[in-house]
Design a protein around this motif. Sequence first.
Motif, PDB file in Angstrom:
ATOM      1  N   GLY A   1       3.536  -7.473   2.239  1.00 23.65           N
ATOM      2  CA  GLY A   1       2.308  -7.058   2.767  1.00 23.65           C
ATOM      3  C   GLY A   1       2.071  -5.586   2.894  1.00 23.65           C
ATOM      4  O   GLY A   1       1.051  -5.184   3.529  1.00 23.65           O
TER       5      GLY A   1
ATOM      6  N   GLY B   1       0.975  -3.951  -0.036  1.00 24.27           N
ATOM      7  CA  GLY B   1       0.010  -3.791  -0.746  1.00 24.27           C
ATOM      8  C   GLY B   1       0.146  -3.749  -2.339  1.00 24.27           C
ATOM      9  O   GLY B   1      -0.600  -3.283  -3.117  1.00 24.27           O
ATOM     10  N   LYS B   2       1.292  -4.202  -2.759  1.00 26.63           N
ATOM     11  CA  LYS B   2       1.847  -4.193  -4.119  1.00 26.63           C
ATOM     12  C   LYS B   2       0.788  -4.915  -4.943  1.00 26.63           C
ATOM     13  O   LYS B   2       0.276  -4.422  -6.032  1.00 26.63           O
ATOM     14  CB  LYS B   2       3.157  -4.955  -4.162  1.00 26.63           C
ATOM     15  CG  LYS B   2       4.373  -3.969  -3.498  1.00 26.63           C
ATOM     16  CD  LYS B   2       5.579  -4.957  -3.751  1.00 26.63           C
ATOM     17  CE  LYS B   2       5.664  -6.487  -3.208  1.00 26.63           C
ATOM     18  NZ  LYS B   2       5.314  -6.496  -1.582  1.00 26.63           N
ATOM     19  N   THR B   3       0.470  -6.165  -4.492  1.00 24.29           N
ATOM     20  CA  THR B   3      -0.447  -7.150  -5.287  1.00 24.29           C
ATOM     21  C   THR B   3      -1.953  -6.374  -5.468  1.00 24.29           C
ATOM     22  O   THR B   3      -2.559  -6.413  -6.355  1.00 24.29           O
ATOM     23  CB  THR B   3      -0.542  -8.496  -4.910  1.00 24.29           C
ATOM     24  OG1 THR B   3       0.972  -9.093  -4.854  1.00 24.29           O
ATOM     25  CG2 THR B   3      -1.191  -9.299  -5.742  1.00 24.29           C
ATOM     26  N   SER B   4      -2.256  -5.816  -4.419  1.00 23.51           N
ATOM     27  CA  SER B   4      -3.503  -5.399  -4.329  1.00 23.51           C
ATOM     28  C   SER B   4      -3.621  -4.120  -5.162  1.00 23.51           C
ATOM     29  O   SER B   4      -4.723  -3.968  -5.795  1.00 23.51           O
ATOM     30  CB  SER B   4      -4.010  -4.697  -2.698  1.00 23.51           C
ATOM     31  OG  SER B   4      -3.693  -5.793  -2.060  1.00 23.51           O
TER      32      SER B   4
ATOM     33  N   ASP C   1      -6.031   4.448   5.101  1.00 23.43           N
ATOM     34  CA  ASP C   1      -7.186   4.292   5.735  1.00 23.43           C
ATOM     35  C   ASP C   1      -7.131   3.722   7.032  1.00 23.43           C
ATOM     36  O   ASP C   1      -8.054   3.923   7.890  1.00 23.43           O
ATOM     37  CB  ASP C   1      -8.207   3.277   4.639  1.00 23.43           C
ATOM     38  CG  ASP C   1      -7.481   2.091   4.641  1.00 23.43           C
ATOM     39  OD1 ASP C   1      -6.510   2.202   4.160  1.00 23.43           O
ATOM     40  OD2 ASP C   1      -7.836   1.007   5.209  1.00 23.43           O
TER      41      ASP C   1
ATOM     42  N   THR D   1      -5.586   0.966  -1.328  1.00 21.03           N
ATOM     43  CA  THR D   1      -5.641   0.283  -2.425  1.00 21.03           C
ATOM     44  C   THR D   1      -7.174  -0.342  -2.820  1.00 21.03           C
ATOM     45  O   THR D   1      -7.302  -0.772  -3.910  1.00 21.03           O
ATOM     46  CB  THR D   1      -4.787  -1.156  -2.305  1.00 21.03           C
ATOM     47  OG1 THR D   1      -5.171  -1.660  -1.383  1.00 21.03           O
ATOM     48  CG2 THR D   1      -3.297  -0.639  -2.034  1.00 21.03           C
TER      49      THR D   1
HETATM   50  N1  GDP Z   1      -6.324  -1.469   5.330  1.00 23.20           N
HETATM   51  C1  GDP Z   1      -5.606  -1.344   3.985  1.00 23.20           C
HETATM   52  N2  GDP Z   1      -5.149  -2.891   3.865  1.00 23.20           N
HETATM   53  C2  GDP Z   1      -4.478  -3.056   2.764  1.00 23.20           C
HETATM   54  C3  GDP Z   1      -4.223  -1.994   1.783  1.00 23.20           C
HETATM   55  N3  GDP Z   1      -3.484  -2.519   0.470  1.00 23.20           N
HETATM   56  C4  GDP Z   1      -3.416  -3.935   0.789  1.00 23.20           C
HETATM   57  N4  GDP Z   1      -3.930  -4.142   2.104  1.00 23.20           N
HETATM   58  C5  GDP Z   1      -3.973  -5.651   2.690  1.00 23.20           C
HETATM   59  O1  GDP Z   1      -2.547  -5.629   3.210  1.00 23.20           O
HETATM   60  C6  GDP Z   1      -2.445  -7.300   3.119  1.00 23.20           C
HETATM   61  C7  GDP Z   1      -1.200  -7.394   1.824  1.00 23.20           C
HETATM   62  O2  GDP Z   1      -1.511  -7.047   0.749  1.00 23.20           O
HETATM   63  P1  GDP Z   1      -0.872  -7.514  -0.505  1.00 23.20           P
HETATM   64  O3  GDP Z   1      -1.420  -6.746  -1.665  1.00 23.20           O
HETATM   65  O4  GDP Z   1      -0.778  -9.164  -0.749  1.00 23.20           O
HETATM   66  O5  GDP Z   1       0.827  -7.192  -0.334  1.00 23.20           O
HETATM   67  P2  GDP Z   1       1.921  -7.260  -1.120  1.00 23.20           P
HETATM   68  O6  GDP Z   1       2.825  -8.360  -0.408  1.00 23.20           O
HETATM   69  O7  GDP Z   1       2.811  -6.177  -1.117  1.00 23.20           O
HETATM   70  O8  GDP Z   1       1.745  -7.809  -2.432  1.00 23.20           O
HETATM   71  C8  GDP Z   1      -3.683  -7.727   2.231  1.00 23.20           C
HETATM   72  O9  GDP Z   1      -4.494  -8.239   3.570  1.00 23.20           O
HETATM   73  C9  GDP Z   1      -4.428  -6.476   1.800  1.00 23.20           C
HETATM   74  O10 GDP Z   1      -5.755  -6.752   1.897  1.00 23.20           O
HETATM   75  C10 GDP Z   1      -4.602  -0.596   2.065  1.00 23.20           C
HETATM   76  O11 GDP Z   1      -4.533   0.310   1.255  1.00 23.20           O
HETATM   77  N5  GDP Z   1      -5.376  -0.506   3.038  1.00 23.20           N
END
Ligand code: GDP
Length: 150
Positions: free
Chosen positions: A11, A13-16, A102, A129
């Motif tokens: 969660g 933001g890796k994939t984002s 943010d 992201t």
């Molecule tokens: N506010 C905010 N939310 C983010 C950011 N990056 C990711 N998210 C949110 O965090 C959640 C998890 O992101 P995801 O990319 O799936 O994380 P992962 O598990 O590390 O791959 C999602 O709801 C994204 O929209 C960011 O820079 N700012």
Amino acid sequence: MKKYVFVGSVGVGKTSLFNALMGDYELARKTQAVDYNLMGGIDTPGEFFSHPHLYKAMISTTTEAEIIIYVHSAEDQICRLPRGILDIYNNKTIVTVITKVDLPDVDLPAVRKVLVECGLKEPFLEINTQDPKDVQMVADYLKNLGVEIK
Ligand SMILES: Nc1nc2c(ncn2[C@@H]2O[C@H](COP(=O)(O)OP(=O)(O)O)[C@@H](O)[C@H]2O)c(=O)[nH]1
Ligand SMILES: [Mg+2]
């Protein structure tokens, strides 16, 4: 072509970021498996990081990459790096990205301090992201390290 791999907790933001670097800003779906792009990028499930029994899977997935991108949420004031991981990666380049800058109420100085104490070296790339300007900054940083970004 240098390979780079994203690691960090669920969660953060890796994939984002992985997707945004490829120009895709759609909402990221939960990463269930290791994901490869055509430019040498590798995305990993956060469980690799949180569950000691998966460390081996993480190590074997990351071994082929020259660049480790550790992603940490600005909301999180705890170091989540598995003990000893930086020693394992001591011949790799580590890039630390702090996401979610943010969000209201994040305490960036506190987060930076935690990361430094955990053994990571500045500069930390501090980003949202979803902000193309921030993503471009990461892309430029990676390009300087020899990564191919579209
Ligand atoms: N506010 C905010 N939310 C983010 C950011 N990056 C990711 N998210 C949110 O965090 C959640 C998890 O992101 P995801 O990319 O799936 O994380 P992962 O598990 O590390 O791959 C999602 O709801 C994204 O929209 C960011 O820079 N700012
Ligand atoms: Mg993911």
